[in-house]
Design a protein around this motif. Sequence first.
Motif, PDB file in Angstrom:
ATOM      1  N   ILE A 395     -10.964-126.785 -56.304  1.00 30.42           N
ATOM      2  CA  ILE A 395      -9.963-127.697 -55.751  1.00 30.42           C
ATOM      3  C   ILE A 395      -9.140-126.996 -54.673  1.00 30.42           C
ATOM      4  O   ILE A 395      -8.872-127.570 -53.598  1.00 30.42           O
ATOM      5  CB  ILE A 395      -9.058-128.244 -56.877  1.00 30.42           C
ATOM      6  CG1 ILE A 395      -9.858-129.227 -57.742  1.00 30.42           C
ATOM      7  CG2 ILE A 395      -7.815-128.924 -56.295  1.00 30.42           C
ATOM      8  CD1 ILE A 395      -9.152-129.693 -58.982  1.00 30.42           C
ATOM      9  N   GLU A 396      -8.767-125.759 -54.899  1.00 34.77           N
ATOM     10  CA  GLU A 396      -8.013-125.007 -53.893  1.00 34.77           C
ATOM     11  C   GLU A 396      -8.834-124.790 -52.627  1.00 34.77           C
ATOM     12  O   GLU A 396      -8.324-124.868 -51.510  1.00 34.77           O
ATOM     13  CB  GLU A 396      -7.573-123.656 -54.466  1.00 34.77           C
ATOM     14  CG  GLU A 396      -6.400-123.749 -55.425  1.00 34.77           C
ATOM     15  CD  GLU A 396      -5.168-124.392 -54.787  1.00 34.77           C
ATOM     16  OE1 GLU A 396      -4.854-124.026 -53.622  1.00 34.77           O
ATOM     17  OE2 GLU A 396      -4.554-125.267 -55.420  1.00 34.77           O
ATOM     18  N   LEU A 397     -10.127-124.520 -52.804  1.00 37.90           N
ATOM     19  CA  LEU A 397     -11.013-124.328 -51.654  1.00 37.90           C
ATOM     20  C   LEU A 397     -11.067-125.586 -50.805  1.00 37.90           C
ATOM     21  O   LEU A 397     -10.986-125.519 -49.571  1.00 37.90           O
ATOM     22  CB  LEU A 397     -12.414-123.955 -52.137  1.00 37.90           C
ATOM     23  CG  LEU A 397     -13.496-123.837 -51.048  1.00 37.90           C
ATOM     24  CD1 LEU A 397     -13.145-122.751 -50.039  1.00 37.90           C
ATOM     25  CD2 LEU A 397     -14.857-123.590 -51.678  1.00 37.90           C
ATOM     26  N   PHE A 398     -11.191-126.746 -51.453  1.00 36.91           N
ATOM     27  CA  PHE A 398     -11.266-127.997 -50.708  1.00 36.91           C
ATOM     28  C   PHE A 398      -9.928-128.368 -50.075  1.00 36.91           C
ATOM     29  O   PHE A 398      -9.890-129.004 -49.018  1.00 36.91           O
ATOM     30  CB  PHE A 398     -11.805-129.125 -51.582  1.00 36.91           C
ATOM     31  CG  PHE A 398     -13.293-129.299 -51.455  1.00 36.91           C
ATOM     32  CD1 PHE A 398     -13.823-130.250 -50.601  1.00 36.91           C
ATOM     33  CD2 PHE A 398     -14.162-128.481 -52.149  1.00 36.91           C
ATOM     34  CE1 PHE A 398     -15.193-130.396 -50.452  1.00 36.91           C
ATOM     35  CE2 PHE A 398     -15.525-128.613 -52.015  1.00 36.91           C
ATOM     36  CZ  PHE A 398     -16.052-129.574 -51.162  1.00 36.91           C
ATOM     37  N   LYS A 399      -8.836-127.987 -50.694  1.00 33.50           N
ATOM     38  CA  LYS A 399      -7.533-128.195 -50.058  1.00 33.50           C
ATOM     39  C   LYS A 399      -7.483-127.466 -48.724  1.00 33.50           C
ATOM     40  O   LYS A 399      -7.032-128.010 -47.707  1.00 33.50           O
ATOM     41  CB  LYS A 399      -6.406-127.695 -50.971  1.00 33.50           C
ATOM     42  CG  LYS A 399      -6.017-128.666 -52.067  1.00 33.50           C
ATOM     43  CD  LYS A 399      -4.822-128.146 -52.855  1.00 33.50           C
ATOM     44  CE  LYS A 399      -4.399-129.145 -53.922  1.00 33.50           C
ATOM     45  NZ  LYS A 399      -3.236-128.670 -54.708  1.00 33.50           N
ATOM     46  N   GLN A 400      -7.975-126.227 -48.715  1.00 31.15           N
ATOM     47  CA  GLN A 400      -7.996-125.449 -47.479  1.00 31.15           C
ATOM     48  C   GLN A 400      -8.911-126.090 -46.443  1.00 31.15           C
ATOM     49  O   GLN A 400      -8.557-126.196 -45.261  1.00 31.15           O
ATOM     50  CB  GLN A 400      -8.474-124.026 -47.774  1.00 31.15           C
ATOM     51  CG  GLN A 400      -7.508-123.203 -48.617  1.00 31.15           C
ATOM     52  CD  GLN A 400      -8.091-121.844 -48.980  1.00 31.15           C
ATOM     53  OE1 GLN A 400      -8.984-121.347 -48.311  1.00 31.15           O
ATOM     54  NE2 GLN A 400      -7.581-121.241 -50.045  1.00 31.15           N
ATOM     55  N   LYS A 401     -10.080-126.532 -46.879  1.00 29.62           N
ATOM     56  CA  LYS A 401     -11.024-127.158 -45.949  1.00 29.62           C
ATOM     57  C   LYS A 401     -10.425-128.413 -45.322  1.00 29.62           C
ATOM     58  O   LYS A 401     -10.541-128.646 -44.108  1.00 29.62           O
ATOM     59  CB  LYS A 401     -12.321-127.528 -46.683  1.00 29.62           C
ATOM     60  CG  LYS A 401     -13.209-126.353 -47.051  1.00 29.62           C
ATOM     61  CD  LYS A 401     -14.479-126.886 -47.716  1.00 29.62           C
ATOM     62  CE  LYS A 401     -15.466-125.771 -48.008  1.00 29.62           C
ATOM     63  NZ  LYS A 401     -16.725-126.303 -48.581  1.00 29.62           N
TER      64      LYS A 401
END
Length: 485
Positions: A395-401
């Motif tokens: 979820i954190e990775l996709f927030k960044q993306k």
Amino acid sequence: MLQNYQTSTFYDEMMENAKKARPHYEKFHQILHQMTKEELHEKHETAQLSFLRQGITFTVYHEEGGTERTMPFDLVPIIIPDDQWKDIEAGIKQRVKALNYFLEDVYNGQKILKDNIIPREFVEQNQYYYEEQAAGIVMPHKNHIFLAGIDLIRDDNGVYRVLEDNLRNPSGLSYVFQNRFVMRKVFPEFFFEHAIKTLEHQMLHLHSALLSHIPANAKEQDNPTAVLLTPGMYNSAYYDHVFLAQQMGIELVEGQDLLVKGDVVYMKTMRGLQRVDIIYRRIDDDFIDPKEFREDSALGVAGLMKAVRKENVALVNGVGNGVADDKAIYAFVPDMIRYYLGEEPLLPNVDTYFLSDPEVRKDVLSRLPELVVKNVGASGGYDMLIGPQATEEEIELFKQKIEETPEQYIAQPTIQLSRAPAFQKERFYPCHVDLRVYAIGSDHVHVMPGGLSRVALKEGSLVVNSSQGGGGKDTWVLKESDQYA
């Protein structure tokens, strides 16, 4: 064997509850109960071996070691009553017609953009929009969509919804026929008791539709030469290409087998050059012609696009179709239907949120654990977040993306995909399914009965793509006389 089968929460294709099958599944359910677990396991293994012996495989690029896999097959078919199928068929025809009008319009007059039905930036900033290369090309029958694969799901109320449109190079059609072949071979007892719409003549529809795309300047209008252009044996859908070429009786060629001379396309043969009139291409736009797209492409044919513009050869599906099956443009298809056809959509979409809008993005970022996020340009289940099943790190990775390139992503509610029983590892358990319906376009749209039912064989998974561990089921459309017998 189904006594512990769970039907709560999700719409189940086969069972109304743990003990009662839906009316159109009753005969299948009765026959199933006459078989022992050992018989089913033996037949299941026979089916898998049949796929292996026939070389029915696909490629998984991100796996180390052996990348060739057989498509996992499940013996429980998806059965669709005739009255439900008529509604699906009408909705698919409506959708494909509107999408084709959109492609013809967006590469010519662009009336839909001038009338502000679709924001111009959604087209002009689309990575699959090839205005320079595709604008003004005259398509036979004004048809850009020779073969479409429209993905449907059923929500928790049993309502069919369109999940995705595939208008570039939809794969999987060969599995529709092979699933039926294996099912008939291994489980003939099921077919004795059901009246099912046949697939027997569907390849004739595909072949005749292909040969109808005769370019204006073809040398022989009555006897055109068609070929299927493949990237080669290392492509994940190569089996698909081989099967379709064989079944249609056309040559399977690679880029190196073709050349352009005097703006005419020729195929190299043992007897010399043979003119080609129609190319069913299974190569992505970027690789189709090194003179106009990627200069380093070794897969395409130099000068092909110029031959297409001069109407010396027809190229199907059309170049630039990706602008219409982009996951962001998807949200506007109901508006296309109203605009071009003056009708209300027969098959609803899934709600879609555009993350380029700051307010929407803020709301979506706060609710990522409950949503599905997709890269608008990706396919095959890649670069996708399923919030309810994601880890905190994902979820954190996709927030960044999303924050880095919000225009590259859309979000949707997590649909309670319908489920159906799957028999794997000697037991039945519920798995999520979707349905890819194939539509053939020429001067009219023909919808193949049934389609490719894909199943998420990993328990609890919502991803049905074969590259992500999914498998296939046979899909039966009952004839009217048999649908509730």
